[in-house]
Write a protein that holds these residues in place. Sequence first.
Motif, PDB file in Angstrom:
ATOM      1  N   THR A  50       0.839  -1.206   0.000  1.00 28.66           N
ATOM      2  CA  THR A  50       0.000   0.000   0.000  1.00 28.66           C
ATOM      3  C   THR A  50       0.868   1.249   0.000  1.00 28.66           C
ATOM      4  N   GLU A  51       1.911   1.263   0.812  1.00 29.09           N
ATOM      5  CA  GLU A  51       2.809   2.415   0.850  1.00 29.09           C
ATOM      6  C   GLU A  51       3.531   2.598  -0.482  1.00 29.09           C
ATOM      7  N   ALA A  52       3.896   1.499  -1.127  1.00 31.14           N
ATOM      8  CA  ALA A  52       4.554   1.595  -2.439  1.00 31.14           C
ATOM      9  C   ALA A  52       3.618   2.211  -3.468  1.00 31.14           C
ATOM     10  N   HIS A  53       2.388   1.753  -3.492  1.00 36.01           N
ATOM     11  CA  HIS A  53       1.422   2.301  -4.461  1.00 36.01           C
ATOM     12  C   HIS A  53       1.089   3.760  -4.147  1.00 36.01           C
ATOM     13  N   ARG A  54       1.017   4.115  -2.867  1.00 38.16           N
ATOM     14  CA  ARG A  54       0.758   5.504  -2.493  1.00 38.16           C
ATOM     15  C   ARG A  54       1.890   6.403  -2.967  1.00 38.16           C
ATOM     16  N   PHE A  55       3.136   5.971  -2.735  1.00 34.28           N
ATOM     17  CA  PHE A  55       4.264   6.792  -3.164  1.00 34.28           C
ATOM     18  C   PHE A  55       4.278   6.976  -4.680  1.00 34.28           C
ATOM     19  N   ARG A 104       2.053  16.953   1.196  1.00 35.40           N
ATOM     20  CA  ARG A 104       2.524  17.253   2.546  1.00 35.40           C
ATOM     21  C   ARG A 104       3.547  16.199   3.002  1.00 35.40           C
ATOM     22  N   LEU A 105       4.141  16.439   4.151  1.00 39.66           N
ATOM     23  CA  LEU A 105       5.054  15.481   4.770  1.00 39.66           C
ATOM     24  C   LEU A 105       4.285  14.203   5.076  1.00 39.66           C
ATOM     25  N   ARG A 106       4.809  13.078   4.652  1.00 32.51           N
ATOM     26  CA  ARG A 106       4.158  11.776   4.857  1.00 32.51           C
ATOM     27  C   ARG A 106       5.031  10.911   5.756  1.00 32.51           C
ATOM     28  N   ALA A 107       4.372  10.224   6.675  1.00 36.51           N
ATOM     29  CA  ALA A 107       5.077   9.292   7.565  1.00 36.51           C
ATOM     30  C   ALA A 107       4.653   7.875   7.233  1.00 36.51           C
ATOM     31  N   GLY A 183      11.365   9.520 -15.951  1.00 35.16           N
ATOM     32  CA  GLY A 183      10.272   9.704 -15.006  1.00 35.16           C
ATOM     33  C   GLY A 183       9.324   8.524 -14.906  1.00 35.16           C
ATOM     34  N   GLN A 184       9.674   7.413 -15.546  1.00 40.99           N
ATOM     35  CA  GLN A 184       8.812   6.230 -15.481  1.00 40.99           C
ATOM     36  C   GLN A 184       9.077   5.481 -14.183  1.00 40.99           C
ATOM     37  N   LEU A 185       7.990   5.109 -13.497  1.00 39.85           N
ATOM     38  CA  LEU A 185       8.088   4.418 -12.213  1.00 39.85           C
ATOM     39  C   LEU A 185       7.554   3.006 -12.352  1.00 39.85           C
ATOM     40  N   GLU A 186       8.208   2.082 -11.662  1.00 44.04           N
ATOM     41  CA  GLU A 186       7.786   0.685 -11.724  1.00 44.04           C
ATOM     42  C   GLU A 186       7.947   0.051 -10.356  1.00 44.04           C
TER      43      GLU A 186
END
Length: 194
Positions: A50-55, A104-107, A183-186
């Motif tokens: 979930t954190e990976a997809h959010r980032f 914003r700052l994310r934790a 700029g491509q993310l995987e």
Amino acid sequence: MHPLPAQDRSRYQAGFTLIEILVVIVIVGTVLSIALLSFGLLGDDREVKTEAHRFVALAELAQDEATMQSREFGIEFMTAGYRFVEYDALTAQWADVPYDDTMRLRALPEGVEFELFLEDKRIVLSNDPAPFEDPDKQDGRGPTEVYAPHLLVYSSGDATPFELHILRDADERRVVIQGNALGQLEIDPEETAP
């Protein structure tokens, strides 16, 4: 053979046998283990993924805004968090992105950390965000340290190539995100163990 009197029959039928109790314990244990796994109490991978997809979603949003609005963004990583910053050409300094709650700052959740690699070198991350201005700059003596984010997102669509590991300490599970110069993310489809 004489049948048992009514009193004796009720005495034998009143309790459970040891086998019946063991069968019930096995069934309850199986149901509880399935319930624990489905709720993620035994440490499944959803939290890290979930954190990976959010980032990735936030980084792609920053890329889109940089391209459409001709703005330059940066991403600074901490051990357990990250923040987006924007380059102000008028002051020639980096600053927080104003009026944008999505950047914003994310934790990260407790027990989850980042490992950042730039050009195949691991970057030592701080626990806290770096200050934008050098506190030693006030007296005018000595070298001044200029703030710079770890990753740059240019208005041209280009970005800093990187490899980001999102790691859960408890079981060493990790998800790897790779970004290239275009700029491509995987997200690595399979988690890796160290």
